[in-house]
Design a protein around this motif. Structure first.
Motif, PDB file in Angstrom:
ATOM      1  N   ARG A   1       0.804  -1.229   0.000  1.00 30.37           N
ATOM      2  CA  ARG A   1       0.000   0.000   0.000  1.00 30.37           C
ATOM      3  C   ARG A   1       0.829   1.268   0.000  1.00 30.37           C
ATOM      4  O   ARG A   1       0.526   2.223  -0.718  1.00 30.37           O
ATOM      5  CB  ARG A   1      -0.894  -0.005   1.238  1.00 30.37           C
ATOM      6  CG  ARG A   1      -2.217  -0.660   0.965  1.00 30.37           C
ATOM      7  CD  ARG A   1      -3.349   0.253   1.340  1.00 30.37           C
ATOM      8  NE  ARG A   1      -3.418   0.422   2.780  1.00 30.37           N
ATOM      9  CZ  ARG A   1      -4.306  -0.179   3.556  1.00 30.37           C
ATOM     10  NH1 ARG A   1      -5.186  -0.994   3.043  1.00 30.37           N
ATOM     11  NH2 ARG A   1      -4.315   0.053   4.851  1.00 30.37           N
ATOM     12  N   LEU A   2       1.888   1.276   0.837  1.00 33.77           N
ATOM     13  CA  LEU A   2       2.701   2.482   0.921  1.00 33.77           C
ATOM     14  C   LEU A   2       3.441   2.748  -0.401  1.00 33.77           C
ATOM     15  O   LEU A   2       3.500   3.878  -0.869  1.00 33.77           O
ATOM     16  CB  LEU A   2       3.686   2.371   2.090  1.00 33.77           C
ATOM     17  CG  LEU A   2       4.551   3.603   2.362  1.00 33.77           C
ATOM     18  CD1 LEU A   2       3.696   4.838   2.599  1.00 33.77           C
ATOM     19  CD2 LEU A   2       5.471   3.362   3.560  1.00 33.77           C
ATOM     20  N   ASP A   3       3.985   1.684  -0.994  1.00 38.37           N
ATOM     21  CA  ASP A   3       4.658   1.847  -2.295  1.00 38.37           C
ATOM     22  C   ASP A   3       3.712   2.486  -3.297  1.00 38.37           C
ATOM     23  O   ASP A   3       4.076   3.409  -4.022  1.00 38.37           O
ATOM     24  CB  ASP A   3       5.068   0.483  -2.878  1.00 38.37           C
ATOM     25  CG  ASP A   3       6.123  -0.225  -2.042  1.00 38.37           C
ATOM     26  OD1 ASP A   3       6.992   0.461  -1.496  1.00 38.37           O
ATOM     27  OD2 ASP A   3       6.064  -1.467  -1.950  1.00 38.37           O
ATOM     28  N   ARG A   4       2.502   1.944  -3.334  1.00 42.75           N
ATOM     29  CA  ARG A   4       1.540   2.454  -4.324  1.00 42.75           C
ATOM     30  C   ARG A   4       1.099   3.870  -3.984  1.00 42.75           C
ATOM     31  O   ARG A   4       0.895   4.694  -4.879  1.00 42.75           O
ATOM     32  CB  ARG A   4       0.340   1.519  -4.452  1.00 42.75           C
ATOM     33  CG  ARG A   4       0.643   0.263  -5.260  1.00 42.75           C
ATOM     34  CD  ARG A   4      -0.633  -0.445  -5.690  1.00 42.75           C
ATOM     35  NE  ARG A   4      -1.494  -0.719  -4.557  1.00 42.75           N
ATOM     36  CZ  ARG A   4      -1.385  -1.789  -3.776  1.00 42.75           C
ATOM     37  NH1 ARG A   4      -0.454  -2.688  -4.007  1.00 42.75           N
ATOM     38  NH2 ARG A   4      -2.201  -1.951  -2.761  1.00 42.75           N
ATOM     39  N   ALA A   5       0.964   4.174  -2.688  1.00 43.65           N
ATOM     40  CA  ALA A   5       0.581   5.529  -2.282  1.00 43.65           C
ATOM     41  C   ALA A   5       1.641   6.527  -2.739  1.00 43.65           C
ATOM     42  O   ALA A   5       1.320   7.617  -3.226  1.00 43.65           O
ATOM     43  CB  ALA A   5       0.400   5.596  -0.771  1.00 43.65           C
TER      44      ALA A   5
ATOM     45  N   LEU B   1       3.019  10.813  -6.398  1.00 44.74           N
ATOM     46  CA  LEU B   1       4.001  11.358  -7.335  1.00 44.74           C
ATOM     47  C   LEU B   1       3.348  11.670  -8.691  1.00 44.74           C
ATOM     48  O   LEU B   1       3.557  12.722  -9.277  1.00 44.74           O
ATOM     49  CB  LEU B   1       5.132  10.326  -7.487  1.00 44.74           C
ATOM     50  CG  LEU B   1       6.354  10.666  -8.315  1.00 44.74           C
ATOM     51  CD1 LEU B   1       6.976  11.967  -7.860  1.00 44.74           C
ATOM     52  CD2 LEU B   1       7.383   9.535  -8.214  1.00 44.74           C
ATOM     53  N   VAL B   2       2.545  10.734  -9.148  1.00 48.01           N
ATOM     54  CA  VAL B   2       1.943  10.860 -10.467  1.00 48.01           C
ATOM     55  C   VAL B   2       0.735  11.804 -10.444  1.00 48.01           C
ATOM     56  O   VAL B   2       0.616  12.704 -11.266  1.00 48.01           O
ATOM     57  CB  VAL B   2       1.552   9.454 -10.979  1.00 48.01           C
ATOM     58  CG1 VAL B   2       0.549   9.534 -12.107  1.00 48.01           C
ATOM     59  CG2 VAL B   2       2.813   8.711 -11.417  1.00 48.01           C
ATOM     60  N   ARG B   3      -0.163  11.593  -9.481  1.00 49.54           N
ATOM     61  CA  ARG B   3      -1.425  12.350  -9.501  1.00 49.54           C
ATOM     62  C   ARG B   3      -1.281  13.749  -8.927  1.00 49.54           C
ATOM     63  O   ARG B   3      -1.836  14.697  -9.465  1.00 49.54           O
ATOM     64  CB  ARG B   3      -2.503  11.592  -8.724  1.00 49.54           C
ATOM     65  CG  ARG B   3      -2.830  10.249  -9.351  1.00 49.54           C
ATOM     66  CD  ARG B   3      -4.293   9.857  -9.181  1.00 49.54           C
ATOM     67  NE  ARG B   3      -4.585   8.670  -9.974  1.00 49.54           N
ATOM     68  CZ  ARG B   3      -4.442   7.424  -9.505  1.00 49.54           C
ATOM     69  NH1 ARG B   3      -4.047   7.210  -8.267  1.00 49.54           N
ATOM     70  NH2 ARG B   3      -4.703   6.403 -10.295  1.00 49.54           N
ATOM     71  N   SER B   4      -0.545  13.895  -7.809  1.00 51.35           N
ATOM     72  CA  SER B   4      -0.485  15.222  -7.190  1.00 51.35           C
ATOM     73  C   SER B   4       0.643  16.076  -7.741  1.00 51.35           C
ATOM     74  O   SER B   4       0.608  17.284  -7.625  1.00 51.35           O
ATOM     75  CB  SER B   4      -0.310  15.102  -5.666  1.00 51.35           C
ATOM     76  OG  SER B   4      -1.209  14.182  -5.123  1.00 51.35           O
ATOM     77  N   PHE B   5       1.684  15.444  -8.248  1.00 50.95           N
ATOM     78  CA  PHE B   5       2.844  16.229  -8.681  1.00 50.95           C
ATOM     79  C   PHE B   5       3.173  16.006 -10.155  1.00 50.95           C
ATOM     80  O   PHE B   5       4.296  16.266 -10.586  1.00 50.95           O
ATOM     81  CB  PHE B   5       4.058  15.921  -7.797  1.00 50.95           C
ATOM     82  CG  PHE B   5       3.788  16.143  -6.326  1.00 50.95           C
ATOM     83  CD1 PHE B   5       3.710  17.431  -5.816  1.00 50.95           C
ATOM     84  CD2 PHE B   5       3.587  15.071  -5.469  1.00 50.95           C
ATOM     85  CE1 PHE B   5       3.434  17.651  -4.460  1.00 50.95           C
ATOM     86  CE2 PHE B   5       3.314  15.283  -4.115  1.00 50.95           C
ATOM     87  CZ  PHE B   5       3.230  16.576  -3.619  1.00 50.95           C
ATOM     88  N   GLY B   6       2.210  15.524 -10.911  1.00 53.64           N
ATOM     89  CA  GLY B   6       2.383  15.364 -12.352  1.00 53.64           C
ATOM     90  C   GLY B   6       3.578  14.501 -12.740  1.00 53.64           C
ATOM     91  O   GLY B   6       4.151  14.661 -13.811  1.00 53.64           O
TER      92      GLY B   6
END
Ligand code: ADP
Length: 334
Positions: A259-263, A268-273
């Motif tokens: 879970r943490l890896d995926r979070a 990284l991808v969704r909030s920081f493009g």
């Protein structure tokens, strides 16, 4: 359910102790470190002196503590165990050092977190087998030299870069522990299953190995979760289907990311493009300590080709976008 991180959890210590390899020959994987260490140990044995101090470096759960115990066992020596955070005052370390017998192994886990005064005491102890104990305060303080028995220090660290130069220089040998291959992890799982009396078939074993983030501690933990599932919902054997179903319950994905890896990847991808973004900002976004993100999550994400560390910050690779089921922007490579 907490993420299946590589940090030990409560109640797991006993099982870990039972599963630890005892001798160099039982230790699966790490061929380079094993060969290097066996030369260091053999040569010291021939010369009849305690071997040089050893630093073991690498992510959590790769066998640093086990290796320290093996070093002591191979030398026929006793081992004393402590950790950087436990050595807050130099006096704590002085007490530990003065209780050592000749040839003992002193193991300091998380040695990069040792407090400065204790670290400085360690320099002299490692070099000259001597400590200076300061008695009194202010102008009247005197320092009393104290001899200590020749010993071998084994330090473990998840961040060798965080060690000061003078401390690093005093180790005669640094063993860099690497992530394990799926084949090596299969051997670990087989060995643990035998020791714990758990039945897993070869396909189930391979699946556990493949999804253990290159880490024996995680392989052992997943094996136990598979055992639980197999006993409650199946006929007791960890077949491929049972392993898949069990790991789905515990949020371990196809690649073994928890879970943490995926979070971390998702933030990284969704909030920081896709980045670059600093590790502290990333840690805040997932509600974790920066050190946990840096020392527990990132090494495997880097190794799995999902995340890159750049001077400007963390960057998601195309594989990370794809793993999250998203289309990477055109300028993302890797
Ligand atoms: P670290 O100190 O690097 O966090 P440990 O030495 O505590 O790692 O290892 C965690 C657990 O993983 C051990 O209890 C042991 O059961 C298992 N383990 C680690 N390395 C190996 C190995 N090479 N072979 C078999 N089991 C291992």
């Amino acid at each position: 359910e907490a993420a299946l991180s590589a940090l030990p959890q409560t109640g797991e210590r006993e099982v870990e102790t039972a599963l630890r390899p005892r001798l160099l020959a039982d230790f699966v994987g790490q061929p380079r470190v094993r060969e290097q260490l066996s030369l260091v140990l053999e040569s010291a044995r021939k010369r009849g002196v305690p071997p040089d101090h050893v630093l073991l470096s690498g992510p959590p759960g790769l066998g640093k503590t086990s290796m320290a115990m093996i070093i002591a066992a191979e030398l026929g020596a006793s081992i004393r165990i402590t950790s950087g955070p436990a050595l807050e005052r130099a006096g704590d370390l002085a007490a530990m050092l003065s209780n050592l017998a000749e040839g003992d192994v002193l193991f300091i886990d998380e040695i990069h977190r040792i407090a400065r005064p204790a670290e400085e005491m360690l320099y002299l102890a490692m070099e000259d087998f001597r400590v200076d104990v300061v008695v009194g305060k202010g102008p009247g303080a005197t320092s009393i030299p104290l001899e200590i028995a020749p010993f071998t220090l084994v330090g473990a660290t998840t961040r060798s870069g965080a060690l000061t130069g003078p401390l690093r220089d005093r180790f005669g040998f640094t063993g860099q522990m690497e992530f394990y291959t799926p084949e090596e992890l299969e051997q670990v799982v087989q060995r643990s299953a035998d020791l714990l009396g758990i039945s897993v078939d070869p396909q189930g074993r391979a699946e556990i190995a493949r999804r253990s983030r290159g880490t024996p501690r995680i392989a052992n933990r997943l094996l136990r979760r598979v055992r639980d599932y197999a006993e409650v919902r199946a006929d007791g054997t960890g077949t491929l289907d049972v392993v898949r179903a069990a790991l789905a319950v515990y949020d371990v994905d196809e690649l073994g990311l928890d879970r943490l890896d995926r979070a971390v990847l998702a933030a990284l991808v969704r909030s920081f493009g896709g980045g670059p973004v600093g590790v502290s900002t990333l840690a805040v976004a997932v509600g974790e300590e920066p050190t946990t993100v840096e020392e527990v999550c990132e090494p495997y994400l880097v190794r799995a080709g999902m995340l890159a560390r750049t001077p400007r910050g963390r960057v998601a690779t195309a594989a990370a976008w794809e793993h999250l089921g998203l289309q990477a922007p055109a300028d993302v490579t890797g």
